[in-house]
Design an enzyme around this catalytic site. Structure first.
Site, PDB file in Angstrom:
ATOM      1  N   CYS A   1       3.381  -4.451   6.706  1.00 43.39           N
ATOM      2  CA  CYS A   1       3.020  -4.216   5.310  1.00 43.39           C
ATOM      3  C   CYS A   1       4.236  -3.813   4.481  1.00 43.39           C
ATOM      4  CB  CYS A   1       1.961  -3.125   5.220  1.00 43.39           C
ATOM      5  SG  CYS A   1       0.316  -3.650   5.755  1.00 43.39           S
TER       6      CYS A   1
ATOM      7  N   HIS B   1       0.837  -1.205   0.000  1.00 45.74           N
ATOM      8  CA  HIS B   1       0.000   0.000   0.000  1.00 45.74           C
ATOM      9  C   HIS B   1       0.867   1.249   0.000  1.00 45.74           C
ATOM     10  CE1 HIS B   1       0.469   1.322   4.236  1.00 45.74           C
ATOM     11  NE2 HIS B   1       0.496   0.037   4.547  1.00 45.74           N
TER      12      HIS B   1
END
Length: 244
Positions: free
Chosen positions: A214, A199
């Site tokens: 992440c 992301h």
């Protein structure tokens, strides 16, 4: 020991030596202005540590400074500017382990050039696949052995919340995802392992200590990944992030 702890440990050793010696030189090396002790504003308190660090020559070379292994005020200011740009704390211009580790990662990324999978560690027999090399903090998309996008710098999980290695698949995508766990926006989120996803983020890709697991990306790169990947596409994560 984490990179940040290592950076502070080196500085604390210097402080102890200065205290034992009780000399003006020892105190001057700390460069702690009176305004700091009196509670000055952060801008006033931001001073340079003119002590020579353990990675002085490497940092000087990276910054294009004269490589003499001795900290000067100009060296300190150049190092401090680098630290501020990438969120390395404390940003006092000291050539410590965390600063050098960040620079060394950048050098490895540059060396990858346009052949990030030169060593063949990311599978080339699965068609479209997103590769994540934790060691070099790089990611790219390939189709077989043909490079489709990248390589681009990424910011992966920090010590304790490392990005998990192995073969994965994109299983859920949300272009405007909001993380209820971290209470933060995660644009162009593409989940591939539990709560771990590609992301976008506005942080520097070289901002330590790292993400919550992440694979953080620059906005343009996260958008490109969104356009190139689909649910079911392969993801392969390997290596080990420096400092974890």
């Amino acid at each position: 020991m984490s990179g940040l702890k290592g950076e502070l440990t080196h500085m604390n050793r210097i402080m102890r030596v200065g205290k034992r010696a009780g000399t003006a030189a020892g105190l001057a090396s700390l460069v702690v202005p009176l305004t700091v002790a009196l509670g000055a504003a952060p801008a006033q308190a931001a001073s340079c540590n003119v002590t020579t660090g353990p990675y002085q020559k490497q940092v000087e070379k990276f910054l294009g400074r004269a490589v003499d292994g001795r900290q000067s005020l100009a060296d300190c200011q150049a190092t401090q500017a680098f630290q501020r740009t990438h969120g390395i704390t404390p940003a006092v211009g000291y050539a410590g382990p965390l600063t050098w580790r960040t620079m060394n990662t950048m050098l490895q990324q540059r060396a990858a050039g346009t052949t990030p999978n030169r060593d063949g560690k990311c599978p080339t027999n699965r068609g479209r696949i997103a590769c994540v090399d934790l060691t070099r903090q790089l990611s790219w998309i390939q189709d077989g052995s043909r490079l489709k996008y990248g390589p681009v710098p990424v910011r992966t999980g920090k010590d304790g919340t490392e990005t998990r290695t192995g073969s994965k698949k994109v299983y859920w995508r949300n272009i405007n995802h909001w993380s209820t766990l971290y209470d933060v926006s995660m644009p162009y989120a593409q989940f591939f392992d539990g709560g771990q996803a590609f992301h976008s983020t506005t942080k520097s890709m070289w901002n330590p200590p790292g993400s919550g697991g992440c694979v953080n990306m620059r906005p343009a790169d996260a958008k490109a990944y969104w356009n190139l990947l689909r649910n079911g596409d392969d993801v392969f994560v390997y290596g080990r992030k420096p400092g974890t």
